[in-house]
Scaffold this motif. Sequence first.
Motif, PDB file in Angstrom:
ATOM      1  N   ILE A 135       0.864  -1.177   0.000  1.00 47.08           N
ATOM      2  CA  ILE A 135       0.000   0.000   0.000  1.00 47.08           C
ATOM      3  C   ILE A 135       0.900   1.225   0.000  1.00 47.08           C
ATOM      4  N   HIS A 156      -1.007  -0.996  -4.465  1.00 43.38           N
ATOM      5  CA  HIS A 156      -2.140  -0.079  -4.586  1.00 43.38           C
ATOM      6  C   HIS A 156      -1.744   1.296  -4.057  1.00 43.38           C
ATOM      7  N   ALA A 204      -7.196   6.186   3.767  1.00 43.50           N
ATOM      8  CA  ALA A 204      -7.511   4.834   4.233  1.00 43.50           C
ATOM      9  C   ALA A 204      -8.895   4.370   3.794  1.00 43.50           C
ATOM     10  N   LEU A 211      -9.257   1.696   0.949  1.00 41.14           N
ATOM     11  CA  LEU A 211      -8.807   0.308   1.090  1.00 41.14           C
ATOM     12  C   LEU A 211      -9.931  -0.674   0.760  1.00 41.14           C
ATOM     13  N   TRP A 246      -8.124  -6.889  -1.479  1.00 39.18           N
ATOM     14  CA  TRP A 246      -6.681  -6.783  -1.748  1.00 39.18           C
ATOM     15  C   TRP A 246      -5.858  -7.679  -0.833  1.00 39.18           C
ATOM     16  N   THR A 290      -4.104   4.476   8.166  1.00 39.06           N
ATOM     17  CA  THR A 290      -4.122   3.380   7.199  1.00 39.06           C
ATOM     18  C   THR A 290      -3.802   2.055   7.870  1.00 39.06           C
ATOM     19  N   ILE A 332      -6.337  -1.146   8.024  1.00 41.67           N
ATOM     20  CA  ILE A 332      -5.973  -2.470   7.518  1.00 41.67           C
ATOM     21  C   ILE A 332      -6.165  -3.511   8.603  1.00 41.67           C
TER      22      ILE A 332
END
Length: 281
Positions: free
Chosen positions: A211, A236, A241, A244, A248, A271, A275
């Motif tokens: 990312i 990506h 964020a 997202l 992925w 971010t 995640i």
Amino acid sequence: MPVIEVARQAGACYGVERALKMALEASDSASQPVHTLGPLIHNPLVVADLEERGVRPAADPAEAGSGTLVIRAHGVTPQVIADAEARGLAVVDATCPYVKRVHRAAARLAAEGYQVLVVGESGHPEVQGILGHAGEGARVVSDEDDLAGLALCDKVGVVVQTTQTAERLAHVVAAVVGRVGELRVINTICEATSERQAAAAELAERSDVMIVIGGRESGNTRRLAQICRERCMNTHHIEDAAELDAAWFDEAERIGITAGASTPAEQIERTVAQIERVVAA
């Protein structure tokens, strides 16, 4: 639960942090409007936050009108600053010191009779500012292909946009050698840029997903994404964020994260947190 790792060098650099600090200090101390000459940095979230604090972009000194004008980290030509001062604007020069170094190098080469080649992204604000210091015969070269058909003088000097890669500079220099009588190369790539690129490449080599966080108009962030994509196909580039996608991370064992030089630490932290929520769901 996959391992989530942030590159050892990532996010906002000294020049960006310095420019943000100077813009906010100008806003806190000014009794008149404060504008930045264009977006202060290539990060729409940061620019929006500055606008909420009363620091708004202006396309040129005329649009700023009155008050304080902050010159962004990318720098400008000497003529732009002269125009702003002639209009009575209080100028706060937040040009990154490493960009200033390129300005001085380009001006020195031009004064010594070299035709200056600027290795960089044509039309980029930093490159436009460098050209303003590089003399009338200066040219922008994005890669070796741009040299085809370009008339070169006997004496050529080369400087480079601070966020370019050493590989691109080397390719351009190799293409110039043999075509000129005297060649002088001043490597003005910012050390922070090189460190971020090397750290991103190392992490991408061993990650299942990469990312890359930063503005889509940010040249250095786009280059980070390119470097990562060459080593990790599942790369990506996001600005926030909220972009997202859980898909992925399917079957990923290691998720790597890096960020451009215009990306504050809090964006990286948001971010990482997002995640963690996505992969735990």
